[in-house]
Design an enzyme around this catalytic site. Structure first.
Site, PDB file in Angstrom:
ATOM      1  N   SER A 177      46.765  51.331  41.587  1.00 43.22           N
ATOM      2  CA  SER A 177      45.717  51.935  40.968  1.00 43.22           C
ATOM      3  C   SER A 177      44.462  51.185  41.233  1.00 43.22           C
ATOM      4  O   SER A 177      44.147  50.897  42.444  1.00 43.22           O
ATOM      5  CB  SER A 177      46.043  52.033  39.476  1.00 43.22           C
ATOM      6  OG  SER A 177      45.083  52.893  39.013  1.00 43.22           O
ATOM      7  N   HIS A 185      46.882  55.796  42.639  1.00 42.71           N
ATOM      8  CA  HIS A 185      46.148  56.654  41.710  1.00 42.71           C
ATOM      9  C   HIS A 185      44.991  57.281  42.387  1.00 42.71           C
ATOM     10  O   HIS A 185      44.330  56.418  42.936  1.00 42.71           O
ATOM     11  CB  HIS A 185      45.883  55.874  40.179  1.00 42.71           C
ATOM     12  CG  HIS A 185      47.104  55.920  39.412  1.00 42.71           C
ATOM     13  ND1 HIS A 185      46.992  54.821  38.354  1.00 42.71           N
ATOM     14  CD2 HIS A 185      48.278  56.370  39.476  1.00 42.71           C
ATOM     15  CE1 HIS A 185      48.129  54.831  37.694  1.00 42.71           C
ATOM     16  NE2 HIS A 185      49.014  55.623  38.491  1.00 42.71           N
ATOM     17  N   ASP A 221      51.137  52.137  34.372  1.00 37.48           N
ATOM     18  CA  ASP A 221      52.044  52.772  35.081  1.00 37.48           C
ATOM     19  C   ASP A 221      52.542  51.752  36.241  1.00 37.48           C
ATOM     20  O   ASP A 221      51.998  50.894  36.641  1.00 37.48           O
ATOM     21  CB  ASP A 221      51.311  53.953  35.935  1.00 37.48           C
ATOM     22  CG  ASP A 221      52.022  54.910  36.549  1.00 37.48           C
ATOM     23  OD1 ASP A 221      53.062  55.201  35.939  1.00 37.48           O
ATOM     24  OD2 ASP A 221      51.386  55.653  37.390  1.00 37.48           O
TER      25      ASP A 221
END
Lengths: 193, 271
Positions: A18, A44, A137
């Site tokens: 991310s 992401h 995540d």
């Protein structure tokens, strides 16, 4: 690096990241020249963004970057990037599937979703890497990969621009390797050799 | 968390077909498995056997299962550039016909159908259009019929609308009340909603434009091809088929009789 890994029979290397992970990828991927496995990136990204990430990666690497469309074949020697606003899933017949279901960890694509699906299909033939990020995540997905016999690698939080994501993983599971950016390159380049 | 294995998934698919005639055998296993795992979790089952016996013995629960395992995530003007192409290139061509028939296959809660009605209204074509909207799931059709969506989504929808080339004040299309936005009945007057299963139901009309976006991704390749043939059978000559941004008719039976509209996920039936 403490121990020199000998990893063979790897079919897929899946990398999740991310915030702060793009930098790592842009340091890592240009140095990799061949791959005997498929490389899958789940990063992401903004839902409005279309193909800029693919283009950015493609100009930095000699490994072909395939445009991911639903049900395309996952083949060794290529890079596949989860498209924005879709979850990326793996089928038993080595095809990729896309899915627009609810966001997971506020994210679509979600790293957990792809990691869990890859664990189910590739199990011990899977190497997963979790990079920098500011959200949780990836941790659950890495747990699934460990349970399925895959290899779990986490970026050393000390080297991550956003340490939360790799740290969260390390706190919740036993990673096989915790590596800085340089060691990460060394590690991936010795897979299947 | 309870997770089902591959064998259990096949048992469920077989049982559901035997008991209810619903055929999920052509669904993408990767996605279906996730949805069933989600259902096990949501409804608090302790194991797969519990789910299976409830599905077998309670038709109402089976209906609920279908509603939960089909994906119903949608939004208004999703992929604004796609809607811009519809607005500026496709609808003006279809609009030269005396009457326009459009089919939204897998319409979910209807956000795309209302988006289409807004485009048609702004192009002054709505009065001579009919929008057929179908889904396998009766529950989402009830939502779609009402045309009432969460007010909190309107900011994003308004941005999508503007990015698609919309020039009006988006709030002019709905009335806000108690956290919901109710869209004008003028838009829904031209909509016909009905239950339709792409796996087992046939063609029911001839259309100038069929939209089926992010539905085929839940099917395997064979079932995708079968659905595409159904769309072919349901399209007038020179009609258009629109799919999701990551879907294609390449390598399907349709690839030689359809021509792609530039690089868009829109194909014209040329023979």
């Amino acid at each position: 690096m403490e121990k020199s890994p000998i990893i063979s029979g790897c079919k897929v290397v899946i990398i999740g990241g991310s915030a702060g992970s793009l930098d790592v990828l842009l340091k890592l991927l240009p140095r990799l020249t061949v791959a005997t496995f498929a490389i899958v990136l789940v990063v992401h990204r903004k839902s409005s963004e279309d193909s800029t990430l693919e283009e950015l990666i493609a100009i930095k690497t000699s490994i072909p970057v395939k445009e991911v469309e639903d049900k395309i074949a996952l083949l060794p020697g290529n890079i596949y990037i989860a498209p924005s606003d879709y979850h990326l899933l793996f089928e038993k017949n080595d095809q990729l599937s896309l899915d627009t279901s609810e966001k997971v960890n506020y994210s679509r694509p979600s790293i957990d979703v792809s990691f869990e699906s890859a664990a189910d299909v590739y199990g011990p033939a899977l190497v997963a890497v979790l990079l920098s990020g500011a959200n949780a995540d990836g941790t659950q997905g890495l747990q699934a990969i460990k349970a399925a016999g895959g290899i779990v690698v986490v970026q050393d939080p000390e080297t991550a621009e956003m340490p939360f994501m790799p740290r969260n993983a390390i706190e919740n599971l036993t990673a096989d390797y915790i590596l800085g950016i340089n060691d990460l390159y060394e590690f991936i380049s010795t897979i299947n050799i | 968390m309870v997770l089902i294995d591959d064998r259990e998934l096949e048992v469920l698919i077989n049982e559901v077909f035997e008991y209810y005639g619903f055929d999920f055998s052509g669904y993408s296993r990767a996605s279906l498995k996730r949805r069933v795992d989600r259902l096990l979790h949501l409804d608090g089952f302790r194991n797969f056997t519990e789910l299976l016996s409830k599905v077998r013995s309670e038709p109402a629960y089976f209906k609920h299962m279908v509603e939960e395992i089909t994906v119903n995530v949608t939004e208004m003007f999703r992929d604004p550039l796609f809607y811009n192409v519809l607005r500026t290139e496709i609808l003006p061509i279809i609009g030269t016909k005396p009457f326009i028939r459009i089919w939204h296959a897998g319409c979910s809660t209807g956000e795309e159908v209302y988006s289409m009605a807004i485009l048609l209204k702004e192009l002054n074509l709505l009065h001579k259009s009919l929008l057929y909207a179908t889904d396998i799931n009766a529950l989402v059709l009830d939502v779609a019929k009402k045309g009432i969506f969460p007010l909190q989504m309107m900011k994003q929808y308004s941005e999508n609308y503007m990015a698609s080339g919309g020039k009006k004040d988006f709030s002019h299309y709905y009335t806000a009340n108690y956290g919901f936005a109710k869209f004008d009945s003028e838009l829904s007057e031209k909509m016909v909603f009905s239950q339709h299963n792409l796996v087992s139901d046939g063609s029911f009309n001839e259309f100038d434009l069929i939209l089926c976006r992010n539905v085929l991704i839940y099917f395997d390749k064979d079932l995708q091809d079968k659905a595409l043939v159904l769309f072919d059978d349901s399209l007038a000559k020179l009609g258009y088929l629109a799919l999701g941004t990551k879907e294609t008719i390449k390598f399907s039976p349709l690839q030689n009789s359809f021509k792609q509209h530039n690089k868009e996920k829109i194909w014209k039936k040329v023979q």
